[in-house]
Scaffold this motif. Sequence first.
Motif, PDB file in Angstrom:
ATOM      1  N   THR A 116     -11.380  65.586 -48.451  1.00  0.00           N
ATOM      2  CA  THR A 116     -10.282  66.399 -47.976  1.00  0.00           C
ATOM      3  C   THR A 116      -9.829  65.422 -46.569  1.00  0.00           C
ATOM      4  OG1 THR A 116     -11.597  67.554 -46.669  1.00  0.00           O
ATOM      5  CG2 THR A 116     -11.207  68.597 -48.664  1.00  0.00           C
ATOM      6  N   PRO A 117      -8.497  65.864 -46.068  1.00  0.00           N
ATOM      7  CA  PRO A 117      -7.987  65.121 -44.909  1.00  0.00           C
ATOM      8  C   PRO A 117      -8.923  65.738 -43.742  1.00  0.00           C
ATOM      9  CG  PRO A 117      -6.221  66.591 -45.765  1.00  0.00           C
ATOM     10  CD  PRO A 117      -7.496  66.694 -46.754  1.00  0.00           C
ATOM     11  N   ARG A 118      -9.327  66.821 -43.616  1.00  0.00           N
ATOM     12  CA  ARG A 118     -10.285  67.163 -42.682  1.00  0.00           C
ATOM     13  C   ARG A 118     -11.515  66.428 -42.733  1.00  0.00           C
ATOM     14  NH1 ARG A 118     -12.120  73.411 -42.753  1.00  0.00           N
ATOM     15  NH2 ARG A 118     -12.887  72.698 -44.801  1.00  0.00           N
ATOM     16  N   GLY A 119     -12.217  66.410 -43.921  1.00  0.00           N
ATOM     17  CA  GLY A 119     -13.551  65.634 -44.100  1.00  0.00           C
ATOM     18  C   GLY A 119     -13.360  64.221 -43.877  1.00  0.00           C
ATOM     19  N   ARG A 120     -12.005  63.605 -44.274  1.00  0.00           N
ATOM     20  CA  ARG A 120     -11.794  62.097 -43.958  1.00  0.00           C
ATOM     21  C   ARG A 120     -11.575  62.084 -42.498  1.00  0.00           C
ATOM     22  NH1 ARG A 120      -8.395  62.375 -49.142  1.00  0.00           N
ATOM     23  NH2 ARG A 120      -9.784  61.489 -50.500  1.00  0.00           N
ATOM     24  N   VAL A 121     -11.167  62.775 -41.796  1.00  0.00           N
ATOM     25  CA  VAL A 121     -10.864  62.556 -40.256  1.00  0.00           C
ATOM     26  C   VAL A 121     -12.239  62.897 -39.550  1.00  0.00           C
ATOM     27  CG1 VAL A 121      -9.867  63.507 -38.202  1.00  0.00           C
ATOM     28  CG2 VAL A 121      -8.352  63.327 -40.180  1.00  0.00           C
ATOM     29  N   LEU A 158     -10.484  56.980 -52.205  1.00  0.00           N
ATOM     30  CA  LEU A 158     -10.012  57.832 -53.213  1.00  0.00           C
ATOM     31  C   LEU A 158      -8.730  58.348 -52.370  1.00  0.00           C
ATOM     32  CD1 LEU A 158     -13.247  59.566 -54.435  1.00  0.00           C
ATOM     33  CD2 LEU A 158     -11.420  58.651 -55.850  1.00  0.00           C
ATOM     34  N   CYS A 159      -8.486  58.343 -51.064  1.00  0.00           N
ATOM     35  CA  CYS A 159      -7.125  58.991 -50.508  1.00  0.00           C
ATOM     36  C   CYS A 159      -5.963  58.292 -50.963  1.00  0.00           C
ATOM     37  CB  CYS A 159      -7.445  58.766 -49.075  1.00  0.00           C
ATOM     38  SG  CYS A 159      -5.736  59.337 -48.132  1.00  0.00           S
ATOM     39  N   LEU A 160      -5.205  59.163 -51.438  1.00  0.00           N
ATOM     40  CA  LEU A 160      -3.847  58.585 -52.013  1.00  0.00           C
ATOM     41  C   LEU A 160      -2.764  58.098 -50.916  1.00  0.00           C
ATOM     42  CD1 LEU A 160      -3.458  61.708 -54.059  1.00  0.00           C
ATOM     43  CD2 LEU A 160      -3.156  59.609 -55.113  1.00  0.00           C
ATOM     44  N   GLY A 161      -3.069  58.688 -49.549  1.00  0.00           N
ATOM     45  CA  GLY A 161      -2.441  58.074 -48.643  1.00  0.00           C
ATOM     46  C   GLY A 161      -0.772  58.898 -48.836  1.00  0.00           C
ATOM     47  N   CYS A 162      -1.050  60.047 -49.283  1.00  0.00           N
ATOM     48  CA  CYS A 162       0.327  60.781 -49.558  1.00  0.00           C
ATOM     49  C   CYS A 162       0.952  61.391 -48.443  1.00  0.00           C
ATOM     50  CB  CYS A 162       0.104  61.793 -50.863  1.00  0.00           C
ATOM     51  SG  CYS A 162      -0.986  63.061 -50.007  1.00  0.00           S
ATOM     52  N   ARG A 163      -0.132  61.532 -47.377  1.00  0.00           N
ATOM     53  CA  ARG A 163       0.303  62.286 -46.316  1.00  0.00           C
ATOM     54  C   ARG A 163       0.795  63.808 -46.186  1.00  0.00           C
ATOM     55  NH1 ARG A 163       3.752  57.471 -43.447  1.00  0.00           N
ATOM     56  NH2 ARG A 163       4.159  59.041 -41.637  1.00  0.00           N
ATOM     57  N   ALA A 164       0.422  64.342 -47.285  1.00  0.00           N
ATOM     58  CA  ALA A 164       0.801  65.756 -47.491  1.00  0.00           C
ATOM     59  C   ALA A 164      -0.071  66.318 -46.269  1.00  0.00           C
ATOM     60  CB  ALA A 164       0.260  66.431 -48.746  1.00  0.00           C
ATOM     61  N   CYS A 165      -1.186  65.867 -45.787  1.00  0.00           N
ATOM     62  CA  CYS A 165      -1.963  66.470 -44.630  1.00  0.00           C
ATOM     63  C   CYS A 165      -1.076  66.408 -43.471  1.00  0.00           C
ATOM     64  CB  CYS A 165      -3.073  65.966 -44.428  1.00  0.00           C
ATOM     65  SG  CYS A 165      -3.254  63.981 -44.571  1.00  0.00           S
ATOM     66  N   GLU A 166      -0.274  65.562 -43.093  1.00  0.00           N
ATOM     67  CA  GLU A 166       0.484  65.537 -42.011  1.00  0.00           C
ATOM     68  C   GLU A 166       1.607  66.508 -41.739  1.00  0.00           C
ATOM     69  OE1 GLU A 166       2.228  61.660 -40.327  1.00  0.00           O
ATOM     70  OE2 GLU A 166       0.574  60.623 -41.376  1.00  0.00           O
ATOM     71  N   ARG A 179      -1.934  62.460 -36.983  1.00  0.00           N
ATOM     72  CA  ARG A 179      -1.122  61.477 -37.638  1.00  0.00           C
ATOM     73  C   ARG A 179      -2.133  60.703 -38.492  1.00  0.00           C
ATOM     74  NH1 ARG A 179       3.241  58.833 -33.490  1.00  0.00           N
ATOM     75  NH2 ARG A 179       3.739  57.893 -35.482  1.00  0.00           N
ATOM     76  N   PHE A 180      -2.342  61.323 -39.753  1.00  0.00           N
ATOM     77  CA  PHE A 180      -3.244  60.967 -40.477  1.00  0.00           C
ATOM     78  C   PHE A 180      -2.731  59.656 -41.233  1.00  0.00           C
ATOM     79  CE2 PHE A 180      -5.057  60.413 -44.482  1.00  0.00           C
ATOM     80  CZ  PHE A 180      -6.825  60.947 -44.226  1.00  0.00           C
ATOM     81  N   GLY A 181      -1.576  59.155 -41.421  1.00  0.00           N
ATOM     82  CA  GLY A 181      -1.338  57.959 -42.056  1.00  0.00           C
ATOM     83  C   GLY A 181      -1.677  56.661 -41.305  1.00  0.00           C
TER      84      GLY A 181
END
Lengths: 481, 415
Positions: free
Chosen positions: B41-46, B69-77, B85-87
């Motif tokens: 998840t974004p939270r887990g990755r951060v 495994l992260c798509l880099g899709c930035r839906a989390c942003e 700024r996840f990307g």
Amino acid sequence: MPLTRAVVEELARILGPDGLIHSAEGRLVYECDMHAFYKGAPDVVALPSDAAQVQAIVRLCRREGVPVVPRGSGTGLIGGAMAPAGGVMVGTNRMDRILELDLVNRCATVEPGLINLWLTRAVQDRGWFFAPDPSSQMVSSIGGNVGTNAGGPHCLKYGITVNHVLGLELVTGAGELVRLGGKVAERPGYDLTGVAVGSEGTFGLVTAVTVRLLHVAEAVKTVLASFPDIEAASEAVSAIIAAGIIPAALEMLDDIMIRAINEGSGADYPKGAGAVLLIELDGPAAEVEAQAARCAAICWERGALEVRVARDEAERALLWKGRKEAAGAVGRLAPTYLLQDAVVPRSKLPAIMRELVAIGARHRVQIANVFHAGDGNLHPLILYDDRNPEELERAKAANEELLRACIAMGGTVSGEHGIGLDKAKNLPLEYADADLNFMYRLRGVFDPQRLMNPQKLLPSHPACGEGFRPARPRLPDGAWI
Amino acid sequence: MPGAFTGPDAPDLDALRTCVHCGICVPQCPTYRVLGQEMDTPRGRVYLMRAAAEGRAALTEGFARHLDLCLGCRACETACPSGVRFGELLEGTRAELRRAGPSRRHRLLEALVLAVFPEPARLGAALGLLRAYRRSGLQRAVRASRVLRLLPGLAAMDALLGDVPPAAPLPELIPARGRGRGRVGLLTGCVQRHLYPGVNRDTARLLALAGWDVVVPRAQGCCGALELHAGRTAAFRDRARRLAAVFPEDLDFVVTNAAGCGAAMKEYGEWAPETAWLAARTRDVTQVLAEAELPLGPLPAAVAYHDACHLAHGQRVRQEPRALLARIPGLRLVELADSDLCCGSAGVYNIMEPEVAGRLLEWKVRRIVESGARIVAAGNPGCLLQIARGCRERGVDVEIVHPVELLARAVDRAR
Ligand code: SF4
Ligand code: SF4
């Protein structure tokens, strides 16, 4: 004591190749809930896909004396979904199906991992909704809502989670699969559903929940009123309630919060105001119309700077999005904060707000406010930077004073977030020894070995059979509420 | 333990600390929807990134796996109320992994892919070979052979490239029709140029029709998006500088029709400040056409719009393409559930991580079928390839196009 290899292997057999996490990275990310201050990594994380797996896990842990900690979406604010004694964390994320929609009987049976808002999404086309709406509803799970007996802005009118749970399927700490309650509200015998809601996983693991669904109201109107300061807004709240109006929601935000939200979600809350009230009315169209007019008049009488009504559903949705994302948006102002959940009698709102401002000034901390004004449930966020230990101390001191002030005014330590590890130590402030001892024995009926979510909800017991000897009324050092 | 992030492009600890661990991003994350675990998840990755920065986690194989495994899709942003700024954090972390991380299992494949895709000439040559191989009938033999099964990445690439039309270069200047509004540059893109030359042609035509002189520098190279996403930050800076050198500085806008390129170019300034002017002038084609008066004839069809991640999340462009399509007489925009959930294409992700990409594609196709649309429009060549492949493999009879293609058709009907 770390798990033995044999236990891990047996867990892996129960859960299949993808269902068990024991990597260092996995254990790390599961070490805390949203209240990241309390950390405790589990030895392994189990991600079961059905009730049979859950029961097998509990039975194994009971045989081996291993602690079991439930976790939904990890959005709790109380140090709940974390494993202070290690053991097996059971994530419900892959148990997220709607098992039955029974609209004729106005209920649904769902698995505990289902996201709260997804249930409403599944039925809203047909005019139904699931009422409990904690601010985290776009991510928190129904199992987690049940565990903490979550509230939300609309519980002012609709009640909290327990009012909407008809039945539960539970794997008790003793390893039995039992059904409490059911679709029909009137049942003979004890109301065990009511007992189990809010038990924070200390009785066992919920594997299915039967919830009540409600019909969407004919009309809804959202009024936004801004005031020069919190006190004036608090007076307006008291006046609205005194006028006999029960809004669906009655929320207050202060200037700091407004700034964070406007930046975060693009919602357009009035800038420059000292406080804003978000008043939502729903029901038959004519009644809503009349009540909205009455609320607007009351706000003007109490010195409102501006009163406006959300123009359409899109604007209303954006206002609510901003409100619900408030706790996240505060990240724009400070990296860390202490979040309270205290409740005061509604009549004391203006007084507690005055006190709060004074406390903030005394300890030189910023306090942002967003709360359920209608039922007196405060959520002051005391902002601090955790890299500065001195600032943390000041924040803690302010927090403690705030709590004392609430209790002195006849309030309680927790409204809707639950107790967890964070507030367990504060329960003796509210309950007598006999009451706590009774709760402790009740827990033992469901979980004889006390392996289910240890250290949460009830303050740690000195030794089995002995009574509580809490030091009262003094708060423990550095109490976090 | 000292922090694991020490390189020049490592994510900043303060930026990592803007995450308040609220989890609002979690249900929006495609890898969470597929895998259902916190590490993805974004939270887990951060959380992992921050642990590495603070010295609580090492750059192990496992750590790298969850970032791969992260798509880099930035839906989390889009979802994040705290403005994380996840990307950028992801790109910085990938740069660190490249510098100091474990050797990567699929590095060879990634190197191969990155050696071909961002090089228009090489991509052209590779596609020429592919066409020859299809004609020769070898394709069936190879597809049936164990070679593809052993190299799932190559199998994914082969499956993507359905029928490849030959590329036709555009002239270097396409003059405005009628009243002139100004001058724009057109980025032709590596993949777009070779796989969808028609999209570039239509883009140039529509821009000219809208009153823009369109400059198409022949010497332009790749925007560097794929390298940025892989954490090859030095190569990316290089690309940015070279691209900034081929476009004249007096252009009003530089237009892209590939969401991935546009999103990367809009970030140039963060990585190479001297290219900030180009970043500031980069626009998606739908942004530039939004106010244009176009003569549009009828195109009766049910169309679903798929939000390319790097358009919706990366550039926050959602309304313009929909509004443009809605202007076409007779065209009915139908609702596509989860329209902004990644289709699994994500640059070269579908080649590197075919399993997760496959699940996302499966869902996307299912939603498309449920929508009842006969045409799906999307503003990124990666999505077009991926969704077309998904529909083709499942026998779903839907046409997949770039929005400018529909606009161009409507213009033709107006005459
Ligand atoms: S970029 Fe996409 S896949 Fe990666 S964490 Fe964010 S939402 Fe998930
Ligand atoms: S929404 Fe933002 S702040 Fe919240 S967990 Fe995700 S990245 Fe962190």
